[in-house]
Scaffold this active site. Structure first.
Site, PDB file in Angstrom:
ATOM      1  N   GLU A 152       0.849  -1.384   0.062  1.00 34.75           N
ATOM      2  CA  GLU A 152      -0.054   0.116   0.096  1.00 34.75           C
ATOM      3  C   GLU A 152       1.034   1.230  -0.181  1.00 34.75           C
ATOM      4  OE1 GLU A 152      -2.968  -0.415   3.208  1.00 34.75           O
ATOM      5  OE2 GLU A 152      -3.856  -2.014   2.039  1.00 34.75           O
ATOM      6  N   GLU A 177      -4.120  -8.692  -1.581  1.00 32.10           N
ATOM      7  CA  GLU A 177      -4.457  -8.844  -0.396  1.00 32.10           C
ATOM      8  C   GLU A 177      -6.171  -8.139  -0.309  1.00 32.10           C
ATOM      9  OE1 GLU A 177      -2.458  -6.456   2.958  1.00 32.10           O
ATOM     10  OE2 GLU A 177      -4.711  -5.787   3.671  1.00 32.10           O
TER      11      GLU A 177
END
Length: 486
Positions: free
Chosen positions: A234, A337
């Site tokens: 991220e 994810e």
């Protein structure tokens, strides 16, 4: 004589070429002598990956009517090659696993990693030092050690590495393990803090690239082969936990000038390097910035993505995955994810949580994704442990008070894919005639077709599984997912 020899050579060459063309010519798929076996999971029933129908027959259906609900499968139209499905073994998962009884541990390992007794996971993601799903922040080096002389994975040898090794063994060794960092050590960042975002300082780019190599070599020394890496988890999120910001250009240049060459120099050019590792919303921009640079692109195996872009109140941007696949068909798309956020014990059996998985997997695969990785494979009865209170759901929870394993709907939805689709399967064309059904299909190397169909309506539906001019009549319960094998 020379003319005769030349003529013979031409004849032999032509014959050999003709034979090769015949051998390479794809044999059209036939449903002759095939019947359909159906596995079903359905809301408000006891059906959980349950074999509900066998020997469903195909009959002639030359022209479906508009009044007939159909799923059209064309096995002669093939797309991406399937890598696998799996989940993340984090510190949290490993710590909860260690609290289970030996019997529950054995059950758990088989539930995920056995094809026969479980759902056949074949991908493992793990964290490079700490993430939010660790009991606390830590790194593998002493503070300030840019030369990495103190590097050690001793911390992971207590819980995480043993669980990864047990998972690999249960799966028969056929597992792709990849790793992701959440943040460089604090001393390498402009904020001097592993949490709350911040950036990697340029003077530590090489040291950080060396860190990945140290990690790979250390894990492999402990018996855990590393298949791949993502550059940064991220990279556009300033989180309360371990996080680090890279603009697209910063990630591109780090890959091009440091991480890629460092892996190459270390003899690790076979490591599959994945960029982005964040939500579908900015997927196109990140892919373009990195992959349009040939020097960066040559090090990149694929583009990773998560499903959390709906935090803004909008819908999931599945079409962005397809657009990137159109733009860069030679690169791989990997779902890295996803989990159901905001843990609530009362919602452990909420069916909609499983449906979120089913829809995402169907639509991501239909948009070119080769592999799909869930987040934590195991959490406790509180959705942790987590050192910043970011508690979430996992497909299986371990109640550390009672020792019981709690299987959620998400586990069964994932299993409708992972248990039946084999590595190196080819996705094939699979289209529903109406929006009430969602579907995807794969052709395994042994010739078996796997078709997944999901019904999110509250009605029992009848549909025709159509292959060419043949069809099998199938019923699907309300709020159900089916796997059809034939």
């Amino acid at each position: 004589m020379k003319k005769i020899i030349t003529t013979l050579l031409l004849v032999v060459t032509f014959f050999a070429f003709s034979q090769e063309k015949k051998q390479n010519k794809a044999i059209p798929f036939s449903i002759s002598d095939r019947n359909v076996t159906i596995y079903t999971s359905a809301n408000n029933t006891d059906l959980r990956l349950t074999k509900t129908d066998v020997n469903v027959q195909f009959t002639d259906l030359k022209q479906p009517l508009e009044t007939q609900l159909c799923v059209f499968v064309n096995p002669n139209k093939t797309f991406q090659t399937f890598l696998g499905i799996g989940g993340a073994i984090t510190d949290a998962s490993a710590e909860v696993f260690a609290k289970l009884s030996k019997e529950s541990q054995e059950e758990f390992l088989k539930a995920y990693y056995s094809k026969d007794k479980g759902i056949g996971y074949s991908i493992i993601r793990t964290n490079i030092h700490s993430c939010d799903f660790s009991s606390g922040s830590y790194t593998y080096v002493d503070e300030g050690d840019a030369a990495l002389k103190s590097f050690s994975v001793l911390h992971d040898m207590e819980f995480r590495i043993p669980l990864i090794k047990s998972a690999i063994a249960t799966a028969g060794g056929k597992v792709a393990v990849y790793a992701s960092p959440w943040s460089p050590p604090a001393f390498m960042k402009d904020t001097k803090n592993m949490l709350q975002g911040g950036r990697l300082l340029p003077e530590f780019y090489q040291s950080w690239a060396n860190y990945y190599v140290k990690f790979i070599n250390s894990y492999e020394k402990e018996g855990v082969p590393i298949w791949g890496l993502t550059v940064q988890n991220e990279p556009m999120a300033k989180q309360t936990w371990e996080s680090c910001i890279y603009t697209a250009e910063e990630e591109r240049d780090f890959v091009k000038n440091y991480l890629g060459p460092t892996l190459l120099k270390a003899g690790l050019s076979d490591i599959k390097l994945t960029v982005w590792d964040h939500n579908r919303d900015l997927l196109s921009q990140r892919a373009s910035a990195i992959l349009d640079d040939p020097e960066a692109s040559k090090f990149v195996w694929g583009i990773g993505f998560h499903w959390y872009e709906s935090w803004s109140g909008g819908d999931s941007m599945f079409e962005n995955v397809g657009k990137v696949h159109e733009m860069y068909p030679d690169k791989n798309l990997l779902f890295t994810e996803g989990c159901v956020e905001k843990f609530d014990y009362k919602k452990l059996q909420l069916w909609a949580n499983g449906e979120r998985y089913g829809e995402s997997m169907i639509r991501d695969f239909n948009n070119g994704t080769v592999g799909w990785t869930d987040w934590n494979i195991l959490l406790d009865e509180n959705g942790g442990p987590n050192h910043v209170g970011n508690f979430c759901f996992s497909p299986i929870h371990g109640d550390t008070k009672t020792g019981a394993l709690i299987y959620t709907p998400s586990y069964y939805f994932i299993g409708h894919f992972s248990k039946f689709i084999s590595a190196k399967a080819k996705r094939i064309s699979s289209v529903a005639s109406r929006s009430q059904l969602q579907t995807t299909s794969f052709l395994n190397e042994d010739g078996q077709v796997v078709t997944i169909v999901m019904n999110k309506t509250d009605e029992k539906l009848k549909y025709n599984l159509c292959i060419g001019t043949n069809s099998a009549e199938v019923f699907i319960l309300p709020r159900a997912i089916q796997t059809l094998l034939y």
